[in-house]
Design an enzyme around this catalytic site. Structure first.
Site, PDB file in Angstrom:
ATOM      1  CB  SER A  93      29.713  71.866 113.169  1.00 29.13           C
ATOM      2  OG  SER A  93      29.044  70.375 113.076  1.00 29.13           O
ATOM      3  CG  ASP A 113      35.801  70.444 113.217  1.00 31.68           C
ATOM      4  OD1 ASP A 113      36.711  69.647 112.158  1.00 31.68           O
ATOM      5  OD2 ASP A 113      35.394  70.560 114.361  1.00 31.68           O
ATOM      6  CG  HIS A 142      32.345  69.908 116.567  1.00 33.18           C
ATOM      7  ND1 HIS A 142      33.031  69.980 114.854  1.00 33.18           N
ATOM      8  CD2 HIS A 142      31.203  70.159 116.303  1.00 33.18           C
ATOM      9  CE1 HIS A 142      32.072  70.397 114.446  1.00 33.18           C
ATOM     10  NE2 HIS A 142      31.101  69.739 115.111  1.00 33.18           N
TER      11      HIS A 142
END
Length: 400
Positions: free
Chosen positions: A246, A269, A322
């Site tokens: 992330s 991600d 996620h």
């Protein structure tokens, strides 16, 4: 810290041939210092202690702040859900590896901290890597800490509690919590500043490991039992990679831009928003995405990093969300996991195995490792029933 978890839940043990040890390292006690959880191949021992997944209650408070919920209530809930879980690694176990270890610097996501990706970091260590999972001090972690000098009055007051785990009795622990956006504040300047600080922290962690490898005496501010001198000449510093999730994925890209010693990067991600528009990275990059998090604008930012001659790969894991990358996904049942968006439709272990094995294959390819990780080469190209080659998101040419 509580003991109320189901037997079938837990962070899966690493699958590689090496037992895994872990220890915490802090050099320079100030907020500008270096702080990471180190995972490494170790001697196998039956009696080794496993560390708590969440190190102490302040991290629960930080998670509550990040999620904008009441600290007192959330502490009880988090302790009930997660308090008994341990990381699948042995605390301060003696280092043991028969060859020089490639190095990975790992960067956590927004609102996370150093221990929340142990299923990934321990797996890499079990395969022969030394992994430093950085705890960022840019106010993007839900909580972290450093030490400050005691004031004169604190030194005079003998009843003042000593800082736990401090090697010095003149230091006191200072907590730093997640910083929310202020009302009316523009997000990009904050996140852009943070991603640059995070990349610098990754580079500093690598510098500390380089010193340790060279035999330079280093002082660990934290009182751990691990003997860092045993890591002298243990690292293959020609084979260094960055991995992150992330915000950590964006940090990987920024770190590669700043430091050519990182030979390749794996962005899990990745949240691309914090990065400058015209960022250029020459090292190989691998994007491993979830099916539910990505959107066209974010994917187009990834694809801007593609150009002729550069090694770029992208896959998407079907049925993932996620939070399929941090350890949370293993620690909640289906109902709570899906309610809190910590679980996708896919079995979490299947998803993390695909992520880890694809990562290992990519690292072997671009670090020039003589391992058997190339057995997973097809995963890099999305060749598995649970993978999509590239992305499930339609990106219009005009948005690229």
């Amino acid at each position: 810290m509580g003991n109320a978890c189901s037997n079938h839940l837990g962070i899966p043990p690493a699958k590689g041939p090496n037992a895994v040890g872990c220890t915490d390292f802090m050099m320079d006690h100030t907020a500008q210092g270096t702080f990471f959880r180190l995972y490494y191949p170790c001697q196998h021992t039956e009696t080794a202690e496993k560390p708590d997944w969440v190190p102490c209650v302040e991290y629960y408070n930080g998670l509550a702040d990040f999620m904008k919920i009441n600290r007192t209530l959330s502490e009880k809930i988090f302790n009930y859900l997660f308090g008994s879980y341990k990381i699948p690694a042995s605390v301060d176990a003696p280092f043991k590896c028969d060859e020089k270890c490639p190095v990975v610097i790992f960067s956590h996501g927004l609102g996370a901290f150093r221990t929340l990706y142990s299923a990934i970091c321990a797996e890499l260590a079990s395969r022969g890597f030394i992994v430093a999972s950085v705890e960022h001090r840019d106010e993007s972690a839900s909580a972290t800490y450093f030490f400050r000098e005691k004031t004169a009055s604190e030194k005079a007051n003998k009843s003042t509690p000593e800082a736990r785990a401090s090697a010095q009795d003149h230091l006191v622990r200072e907590w730093m919590y997640y910083r929310s956006l202020q009302r009316g504040e523009s997000e990009f300047p904050l996140r852009n500043k943070q991603v640059k600080l995070r990349a610098d922290e990754c580079i500093r962690a690598l510098e500390r490991l380089t010193e340790i490898n060279s035999g330079v005496p280093v002082e660990n501010v934290l009182q751990t039992q691990f003997d860092f001198t045993t890591l002298q000449n243990s690292m293959d510093l020609c084979r260094i990679a960055a991995v992150g999730h992330s915000f950590g994925g964006a940090t990987v890209i920024e770190a590669l831009r700043k430091e050519v010693k990182f030979k390749c990067g794996v962005a899990l991600d990745s949240w691309m928003f914090p990065l400058d528009d015209e960022i250029q990275v020459k090292q190989p990059l691998f994007f491993i995405n979830s099916e539910k998090f990505q959107w066209a604008g974010n994917i187009s930012r990834m694809k801007k990093l593609y150009s002729t001659g550069l090694q770029r790969k992208m896959i998407t894991i079907r049925g993932t969300v996620h939070q399929s990358f941090p350890d949370f996904t293993f620690l909640t049942g289906n109902w709570i996991g899906k309610l809190m968006k910590l679980k996708g439709e896919i079995d979490p272990e299947v998803a993390i195995n695909l992520c880890n094995n694809a990562t290992l294959a990519f690292l072997q390819r671009h670090l020039g490792l003589q391992k058997n990780f190339n057995q997973w080469d097809p995963l890099i190209d999305g060749q598995d029933e649970n993978l999509i080659q590239g992305t499930n998101i339609t990106v219009l040419q005009s948005s690229m």
